[in-house]
Design a protein around this motif. Structure first.
Motif, PDB file in Angstrom:
ATOM      1  N   ILE A 133       0.835  -1.204   0.000  1.00 20.31           N
ATOM      2  CA  ILE A 133       0.000   0.000   0.000  1.00 20.31           C
ATOM      3  C   ILE A 133       0.873   1.258   0.000  1.00 20.31           C
ATOM      4  N   ARG A 134       1.908   1.256   0.836  1.00 17.33           N
ATOM      5  CA  ARG A 134       2.782   2.448   0.929  1.00 17.33           C
ATOM      6  C   ARG A 134       3.448   2.773  -0.397  1.00 17.33           C
ATOM      7  N   ASN A 135       3.768   1.741  -1.161  1.00 18.13           N
ATOM      8  CA  ASN A 135       4.522   1.943  -2.398  1.00 18.13           C
ATOM      9  C   ASN A 135       3.646   2.131  -3.632  1.00 18.13           C
ATOM     10  N   LEU A 136       2.355   2.294  -3.442  1.00 14.50           N
ATOM     11  CA  LEU A 136       1.469   2.520  -4.578  1.00 14.50           C
ATOM     12  C   LEU A 136       1.652   3.912  -5.177  1.00 14.50           C
ATOM     13  N   ARG A 137       2.019   4.862  -4.343  1.00 15.35           N
ATOM     14  CA  ARG A 137       2.109   6.247  -4.790  1.00 15.35           C
ATOM     15  C   ARG A 137       3.547   6.737  -4.848  1.00 15.35           C
ATOM     16  N   LYS A 138       3.792   7.626  -5.774  1.00 14.63           N
ATOM     17  CA  LYS A 138       5.061   8.333  -5.828  1.00 14.63           C
ATOM     18  C   LYS A 138       4.942   9.587  -4.962  1.00 14.63           C
ATOM     19  N   PRO A 139       6.057  10.158  -4.514  1.00 13.76           N
ATOM     20  CA  PRO A 139       5.998  11.367  -3.684  1.00 13.76           C
ATOM     21  C   PRO A 139       5.144  12.462  -4.314  1.00 13.76           C
ATOM     22  N   GLY A 140       4.226  13.005  -3.531  1.00 15.05           N
ATOM     23  CA  GLY A 140       3.369  14.082  -4.007  1.00 15.05           C
ATOM     24  C   GLY A 140       2.086  13.619  -4.654  1.00 15.05           C
ATOM     25  N   ASP A 141       1.972  12.332  -4.951  1.00 16.66           N
ATOM     26  CA  ASP A 141       0.775  11.796  -5.595  1.00 16.66           C
ATOM     27  C   ASP A 141      -0.303  11.558  -4.538  1.00 16.66           C
ATOM     28  N   THR A 142      -1.539  11.952  -4.823  1.00 13.43           N
ATOM     29  CA  THR A 142      -2.640  11.771  -3.873  1.00 13.43           C
ATOM     30  C   THR A 142      -3.751  10.879  -4.430  1.00 13.43           C
ATOM     31  N   LYS A 143      -3.535  10.304  -5.610  1.00 16.26           N
ATOM     32  CA  LYS A 143      -4.553   9.453  -6.215  1.00 16.26           C
ATOM     33  C   LYS A 143      -4.634   8.099  -5.506  1.00 16.26           C
ATOM     34  N   HIS A 144      -5.754   7.404  -5.716  1.00 16.52           N
ATOM     35  CA  HIS A 144      -5.926   6.066  -5.173  1.00 16.52           C
ATOM     36  C   HIS A 144      -5.677   5.037  -6.271  1.00 16.52           C
ATOM     37  N   TYR A 145      -4.943   3.992  -5.921  1.00 16.32           N
ATOM     38  CA  TYR A 145      -4.611   2.934  -6.874  1.00 16.32           C
ATOM     39  C   TYR A 145      -5.043   1.587  -6.311  1.00 16.32           C
ATOM     40  N   LEU A 146      -5.300   0.658  -7.199  1.00 17.51           N
ATOM     41  CA  LEU A 146      -5.691  -0.691  -6.785  1.00 17.51           C
ATOM     42  C   LEU A 146      -4.438  -1.540  -6.595  1.00 17.51           C
ATOM     43  N   PRO A 147      -4.164  -2.018  -5.367  1.00 25.75           N
ATOM     44  CA  PRO A 147      -2.979  -2.860  -5.151  1.00 25.75           C
ATOM     45  C   PRO A 147      -3.145  -4.226  -5.809  1.00 25.75           C
ATOM     46  N   ASN A 148      -2.053  -4.774  -6.314  1.00 28.92           N
ATOM     47  CA  ASN A 148      -2.135  -6.033  -7.058  1.00 28.92           C
ATOM     48  C   ASN A 148      -1.091  -7.070  -6.650  1.00 28.92           C
ATOM     49  N   LYS A 149      -0.311  -6.781  -5.630  1.00 27.99           N
ATOM     50  CA  LYS A 149       0.740  -7.707  -5.230  1.00 27.99           C
ATOM     51  C   LYS A 149       0.336  -8.508  -3.995  1.00 27.99           C
ATOM     52  N   GLY A 150       1.005  -9.657  -3.794  1.00 28.40           N
ATOM     53  CA  GLY A 150       0.727 -10.474  -2.620  1.00 28.40           C
ATOM     54  C   GLY A 150      -0.705 -10.946  -2.579  1.00 28.40           C
ATOM     55  N   LEU A 151      -1.291 -10.918  -1.401  1.00 27.64           N
ATOM     56  CA  LEU A 151      -2.678 -11.370  -1.249  1.00 27.64           C
ATOM     57  C   LEU A 151      -3.686 -10.389  -1.830  1.00 27.64           C
ATOM     58  N   TYR A 152      -3.211  -9.231  -2.244  1.00 31.64           N
ATOM     59  CA  TYR A 152      -4.116  -8.295  -2.914  1.00 31.64           C
ATOM     60  C   TYR A 152      -4.604  -8.846  -4.253  1.00 31.64           C
ATOM     61  N   LYS A 153      -3.994  -9.896  -4.724  1.00 30.39           N
ATOM     62  CA  LYS A 153      -4.490 -10.561  -5.931  1.00 30.39           C
ATOM     63  C   LYS A 153      -5.819 -11.263  -5.660  1.00 30.39           C
ATOM     64  N   TYR A 154      -6.096 -11.500  -4.377  1.00 31.07           N
ATOM     65  CA  TYR A 154      -7.285 -12.270  -4.009  1.00 31.07           C
ATOM     66  C   TYR A 154      -8.306 -11.465  -3.204  1.00 31.07           C
ATOM     67  N   VAL A 155      -7.843 -10.449  -2.477  1.00 29.13           N
ATOM     68  CA  VAL A 155      -8.749  -9.612  -1.680  1.00 29.13           C
ATOM     69  C   VAL A 155      -8.313  -8.158  -1.780  1.00 29.13           C
ATOM     70  N   THR A 156      -9.225  -7.250  -1.506  1.00 28.94           N
ATOM     71  CA  THR A 156      -8.892  -5.830  -1.559  1.00 28.94           C
ATOM     72  C   THR A 156      -8.412  -5.291  -0.214  1.00 28.94           C
ATOM     73  N   SER A 157      -8.496  -6.100   0.839  1.00 31.99           N
ATOM     74  CA  SER A 157      -8.014  -5.675   2.160  1.00 31.99           C
ATOM     75  C   SER A 157      -7.104  -6.752   2.753  1.00 31.99           C
ATOM     76  N   ALA A 158      -6.008  -7.026   2.058  1.00 33.97           N
ATOM     77  CA  ALA A 158      -5.078  -8.066   2.505  1.00 33.97           C
ATOM     78  C   ALA A 158      -4.434  -7.711   3.845  1.00 33.97           C
ATOM     79  N   ASN A 159      -4.223  -6.422   4.088  1.00 36.41           N
ATOM     80  CA  ASN A 159      -3.638  -6.009   5.369  1.00 36.41           C
ATOM     81  C   ASN A 159      -4.558  -6.364   6.530  1.00 36.41           C
ATOM     82  N   TYR A 160      -5.861  -6.182   6.334  1.00 32.27           N
ATOM     83  CA  TYR A 160      -6.819  -6.537   7.383  1.00 32.27           C
ATOM     84  C   TYR A 160      -6.883  -8.050   7.585  1.00 32.27           C
ATOM     85  N   PHE A 161      -6.825  -8.784   6.489  1.00 33.74           N
ATOM     86  CA  PHE A 161      -6.822 -10.244   6.594  1.00 33.74           C
ATOM     87  C   PHE A 161      -5.626 -10.708   7.420  1.00 33.74           C
TER      88      PHE A 161
END
Length: 253
Positions: A166-194
């Motif tokens: 999640i931390r590495n989705l954005r470049k410095p200064g970027d405020t947009k939201h991106y869909l994470p796709n690595k690790g368990l994010y391939k299977y769920v949208t809240s892998a950190n909570y899982f």
């Protein structure tokens, strides 16, 4: 705290968890991507995370320091595992956050209240309410302790890796939201909570305690509705990319 008072605390926490679970399906807690002005005054996201997570770390530390069990092996391990999570949450995780996001003070205070109660619930059981006969030195050799420790570290690994993604989705200064796709994010949208749910399930197993179970119930009550809100938010922007992804439990929900 008497045994009666302790069990009242457990029952009260379960009842409150049920209320929170249903409430969060109708109200999105106003932090992160759901921050809105209606939640009132805000503070720095980094400061907010530190202030709301450090109370439970300090409470558990005080229980350990005041206990005559503090050097007994099972209690030391319970203490260190619990503190390992919250040391990261209070003193490392906040300072790894990027950007200048804000956190509503009311959200921070509600988290402080829960962490205070949870710190008392866990510390009271481990260092005062539990019997010395239950957590003898042989406890660390029984299957449920070993299995619980393994599950705990699997969950922690998932949680830490997912936070990094999640931390590495954005470049410095970027405020947009991106869909994470690595690790368990391939299977769920809240892998950190899982990962966090797996972690505290492991803790409940390795302590084999009602206080640990109540913590898992609370985690479910907070994180499952939150994961639903995040999923719906992603669905608005990334419907074509979600594919068969679930919310928090791979292949299930």
């Amino acid at each position: 705290m008497s045994s009666y008072q302790f069990h009242l605390l457990l029952y009260g926490m379960v009842l409150l968890a049920v209320i929170v679970f249903f409430a969060l399906y109708f109200v999105n807690a106003g932090y992160g991507m759901f921050q809105q002005k209606k939640w009132g005054s805000t503070i720095s996201n980094k400061l907010g995370w530190m202030l709301m997570e450090c109370p439970v770390f300090l409470i558990m530390l005080s229980y350990w320091m005041c206990s005559d069990r503090k050097y007994m092996i099972p209690y030391v391990i319970f203490f260190l595992l619990f503190q390992l999570h919250y040391f990261n949450r209070a003193f490392i995780f906040p300072f790894l956050l990027k950007g200048k996001s804000r956190m509503p003070i009311v959200i921070m205070l509600s988290a402080v209240l829960f962490n205070l109660l949870n710190g008392v619930m866990q510390g009271e059981w481990i260092f005062r309410q539990s019997s010395l006969e239950m957590y003898g030195e042989s406890w660390v050799t029984i299957p449920r302790f070993i299995i619980g420790v393994i599950i705990f570290f699997i969950g922690m690994g998932i949680n830490l890796h997912s936070d990094k993604v999640i931390r590495n989705l954005r470049k410095p200064g970027d405020t947009k939201h991106y869909l994470p796709n690595k690790g368990l994010y391939k299977y769920v949208t809240s892998a950190n909570y899982f990962g966090e749910l797996v972690e505290w399930t492991g803790f409940a197993i390795l302590t084999w305690s009602m206080s640990g179970l109540v913590f898992v119930i609370w985690s479910l009550a907070n994180l499952v509705p939150r994961s639903n809100a995040i999923y719906n938010k992603y669905k608005e922007k990334f419907w074509d990319e979600l594919e068969n992804r679930k919310r928090i439990f791979p292949f299930i929900y």
